[in-house]
Scaffold this motif. Structure first.
Motif, PDB file in Angstrom:
ATOM      1  N   UNK A 195      13.751  50.700  -4.669  1.00  0.00           N
ATOM      2  CA  UNK A 195      14.378  50.063  -3.331  1.00  0.00           C
ATOM      3  C   UNK A 195      14.617  48.875  -3.232  1.00  0.00           C
ATOM      4  N   UNK A 196      15.907  48.475  -3.436  1.00  0.00           N
ATOM      5  CA  UNK A 196      16.609  47.234  -3.500  1.00  0.00           C
ATOM      6  C   UNK A 196      17.090  46.990  -2.109  1.00  0.00           C
ATOM      7  N   UNK A 197      17.237  47.645  -1.159  1.00  0.00           N
ATOM      8  CA  UNK A 197      17.843  47.742  -0.107  1.00  0.00           C
ATOM      9  C   UNK A 197      17.926  46.305   0.935  1.00  0.00           C
ATOM     10  N   UNK A 198      16.609  45.774   0.660  1.00  0.00           N
ATOM     11  CA  UNK A 198      16.485  44.399   1.528  1.00  0.00           C
ATOM     12  C   UNK A 198      16.813  43.116   0.573  1.00  0.00           C
ATOM     13  N   UNK A 199      17.179  43.426  -0.815  1.00  0.00           N
ATOM     14  CA  UNK A 199      17.566  42.244  -1.609  1.00  0.00           C
ATOM     15  C   UNK A 199      18.988  41.823  -1.592  1.00  0.00           C
ATOM     16  N   UNK A 200      19.355  41.401  -0.497  1.00  0.00           N
ATOM     17  CA  UNK A 200      20.814  41.056  -0.155  1.00  0.00           C
ATOM     18  C   UNK A 200      21.635  39.931  -1.112  1.00  0.00           C
ATOM     19  N   UNK A 201      20.598  39.126  -1.640  1.00  0.00           N
ATOM     20  CA  UNK A 201      21.388  37.811  -2.622  1.00  0.00           C
ATOM     21  C   UNK A 201      21.313  38.531  -3.729  1.00  0.00           C
ATOM     22  N   UNK A 202      21.000  39.574  -4.181  1.00  0.00           N
ATOM     23  CA  UNK A 202      21.019  39.971  -5.819  1.00  0.00           C
ATOM     24  C   UNK A 202      22.380  39.876  -6.268  1.00  0.00           C
ATOM     25  N   UNK A 203      22.368  38.998  -7.263  1.00  0.00           N
ATOM     26  CA  UNK A 203      23.436  38.844  -8.236  1.00  0.00           C
ATOM     27  C   UNK A 203      23.280  39.395  -9.445  1.00  0.00           C
ATOM     28  N   UNK A 204      22.103  39.342 -10.226  1.00  0.00           N
ATOM     29  CA  UNK A 204      22.189  39.604 -11.450  1.00  0.00           C
ATOM     30  C   UNK A 204      20.955  40.951 -11.577  1.00  0.00           C
TER      31      UNK A 204
END
Length: 275
Positions: A195-204
């Motif tokens: 679950x990465x739904x809250x990782x809104x700054x994910x670029x890589x």
């Protein structure tokens, strides 16, 4: 009986007198080892350390306490130090360096001054199964290499920016409320949900997880950009030609200025003379 009574009195005197120096020549006293914390021996016996790190023996207080400190940590099956201001990067690094052979759980939850956690190489803490670093508000970087780690909790770490995980047995990774996470690289042969739904700054994002299917990955919701008209740009060849012509004009102007200056400086002024 009298001899036994004398021996018993001597033993009691030795125990009660711990910390008192022996008088040597000239009446001087030799330094005596300070009393031990009763929790140290209990920790060795049950394999659990659950107190602040400063409660461990300190070699600066007594020379042999460094070895005692290592004995406590290397015998640990669980190390739990939570919600402690004093816990910093040095203590987890010390544990990893000692690499307790039976250590299965490390928990540093709620440590506000922990900024990074590194467990590497793979041989470090070989029995480790659970790591909990949740609620560490200053945690920025995590690197873990482990063959047996199964559960990793990094939830509610708002400063966490980079996570590198090489754990083939990892089955659970919690990244809830990691708002600042921008880089995640993950190797796992066992992870099936993420679950990465809250990782809104994910670029890589690099996932090497054969059991993790796209349907089981929850990605952050990204707001779509407002539609805009396509900008009307000149062809690149035209722009290059204009730049070249402009440079040619500047060079020609510079040569003309240089020629005039050279000519002016070489002319001898003519003076009219009246005879």
């Amino acid at each position: 009986c009298e001899r036994a009574h004398h021996k018993s009195r001597h033993e009691r005197a030795h125990i009660m007198g711990k910390g008192k120096g022996k008088k040597g020549k000239g009446g001087s006293s030799d330094p005596q080892e300070p009393p031990h914390d009763p929790g140290w021996e209990r920790s060795v016996e049950n394999g659990k350390w659950d107190r602040p790190s400063e409660a461990l023996p300190d070699a600066s207080q007594w020379p042999t306490w460094g070895a005692l400190r290592e004995r406590i940590l290397t015998n640990s099956v669980e190390i739990t130090v939570t919600h402690t201001q004093s816990l910093r990067d040095a203590f987890p690094a010390e544990v990893v360096k000692l690499s307790p052979p039976n250590l299965k759980k490390m928990e540093f939850r709620g440590s506000p001054n922990l900024s990074q956690f590194v467990c590497s190489p793979v041989a470090s803490c070989a029995a480790l199964q659970t790591v909990d670093l949740s609620n560490c508000v200053s945690l920025q970087f995590v690197l873990i290499q482990s063959s047996n780690l199964e559960f990793l909790n990094l939830s509610r770490c708002p400063s966490l920016g980079k996570v590198l995980i090489q754990c083939k047995g990892l089955r659970s990774l919690n990244l809830e409320a990691c708002d600042g996470l921008h880089t995640l690289m993950l190797w796992s042969d066992s992870l099936m949900e993420l679950d990465l739904s809250s990782c809104k700054e994910l670029r890589k994002l690099e996932l090497y997880c054969p059991e993790l299917y796209e349907d089981n990955i929850q990605m952050p919701k990204v707001k779509p950009l407002a539609p805009t008209d396509d900008p009307k740009h000149k062809p690149i060849a035209g722009l290059l030609l204009e730049n070249y012509q402009e440079q040619q004009r500047r060079d020609a102007d510079a040569r003309e200025v240089e020629r005039k200056q050279s000519t002016t400086s070489s002319v001898v002024p003519f003076t009219h003379m009246k005879v």
